[in-house]
Scaffold this active site. Structure first.
Site, PDB file in Angstrom:
ATOM      1  CG  ASP A  66       5.179   0.059   3.937  1.00 51.92           C
ATOM      2  OD1 ASP A  66       6.467  -0.009   3.931  1.00 51.92           O
ATOM      3  OD2 ASP A  66       3.977   0.161   3.273  1.00 51.92           O
ATOM      4  CD  GLU A  76       3.771   4.305  -4.764  1.00 49.26           C
ATOM      5  OE1 GLU A  76       4.282   4.237  -3.926  1.00 49.26           O
ATOM      6  OE2 GLU A  76       2.715   4.330  -4.838  1.00 49.26           O
ATOM      7  CE  LYS A 120       7.265  -0.108   0.633  1.00 47.84           C
ATOM      8  NZ  LYS A 120       7.104   1.152   1.312  1.00 47.84           N
TER       9      LYS A 120
HETATM   10  O1  KIV Z   1       1.540   0.699   1.218  1.00 46.87           O
HETATM   11  C1  KIV Z   1       2.273  -0.620  -0.053  1.00 46.87           C
HETATM   12  O2  KIV Z   1       1.289  -1.189  -0.365  1.00 46.87           O
HETATM   13  C2  KIV Z   1       3.898   0.333  -0.452  1.00 46.87           C
HETATM   14  C3  KIV Z   1       3.500   0.078  -1.920  1.00 46.87           C
HETATM   15  C4  KIV Z   1       2.584   0.142  -2.999  1.00 46.87           C
HETATM   16  C5  KIV Z   1       5.235  -0.571  -2.769  1.00 46.87           C
HETATM   17  O3  KIV Z   1       4.018   0.879   0.089  1.00 46.87           O
END
Ligand code: KIV
Length: 290
Positions: free
Chosen positions: A106, A205, A136
């Site tokens: 992320d 989500e 992501k």
């Molecule tokens: O940060 C995270 O764990 C997420 C998931 C919930 C998709 O973005």
């Protein structure tokens, strides 16, 4: 499949036995959806540490180093304070602990929103530091130009629409999205814009089911649902939530185990044995060779 690990003391790497299959790739994940459908849903879970990655790896297509580590690992109130260093370090641990799944990291809040150039610099740093295969980022149509920019420069991007936790201060909470017509239309058009810009998959989500299904049908890349629908092209959960590490979890989480209870009971037994001097016992103590 049961995998055991042998520590290579020269590299500190835990090598699995038997050696699992070759690591999946981003193009393989993207190609999972053909003619608007997947044969079998994709399996994704969050992972933050090397040992956790070792345990999840063989069973998952994608391991997500989610910025949810802010709350789960660091006890922060939201994902907003999560830093690049946190993401890079945990992602590197997950890459070291995995051999099969694609590792996605992320991008933390504030590391990509200002410009596509800022996003490239941050994403390149995360991939270089960790060895992860993709990033992501959260957001819809407003991120499409950034997605295309990263993609054209060698950085695969997973999108994230619907309830986007980094926008909690704008959204005002973590409630499900897509209940009003305007919100529903925006989720579908956001996902379309990301898909056209080249995302290889999109997390949906906290979205009401009919809109999650409509979004899944509207895009050519796989969708990964969380609090969305079983009709998405894959599913993701926060691993600690589904293992039962926390008493309170969102409604969409199914607790597959009660690991929190197991840890509490185990630690209570250890404490009792230490206090009563029954641990360590003869099996755990060294005696001189007679
Ligand atoms: O940060 C995270 O764990 C997420 C998931 C919930 C998709 O973005």
């Amino acid at each position: 499949m049961s995998t055991t690990f042998q520590l290579d003391t020269s590299t500190s790497r835990a090598n699995p036995t038997p050696q699992p299959m070759k690591r999946l790739t981003v193009p393989k994940i993207r190609a999972h959806k053909k003619g608007g459908t997947v044969e079998q849903p994709l399996v994704m879970l969050t992972a933050y540490t090397a040992r956790q990655a070792q345990l999840l790896d063989a069973h998952c297509d994608i391991l997500l180093v989610g910025d949810s580590l802010g709350q789960v690992i660091y006890g922060l109130p939201s994902t907003i304070p999560v830093t690049m260093e946190m993401m890079a370090n945990h992602a590197a641990a997950v890459v070291r602990g995995s051999y099969h799944a694609v590792v996605v990291v992320d991008m933390p809040f504030g590391s990509y929103e200002a410009s596509k150039e800022q996003a490239f610099e941050s994403a390149a740093y995360l991939l270089k530091q960790s060895g992860a295969a993709a990033v992501k980022l959260e957001g819809g149509a407003q991120m499409a130009e950034t997605v295309a920019f990263l993609n054209q420069r060698g950085i695969p991007v997973m999108g994230h629409v619907g309830l986007t936790p980094q926008a909690v201060n704008v959204l005002g909470g973590y409630m499900a999205r897509g209940r009003s017509e305007a919100e529903a239309e925006k989720i579908v058009s956001d996902a379309r814009a990301l898909d056209e810009a080249g995302t290889f998959a999109i997390v949906i989500e906290g979205v009401v089911e009919p809109i999650a299904i409509e979004t899944t049908k509207a895009v050519s890349c796989p969708t990964i649902g969380i609090g969305a629908s079983a009709q998405c092209d894959g599913q993701v959960l926060v691993t600690e939530d589904m293992l039962g590490m926390f008493e309170r979890v969102p409604r969409f989480v199914k607790k597959y185990a009660a690991i929190g209870d197991v840890i509490e009971k185990t630690v209570a037994q250890y404490a009792e044995e230490v206090r009563s001097r029954s641990f360590p016992g003869p099996d755990q103590t060294y005696q001189p060779i007679s």
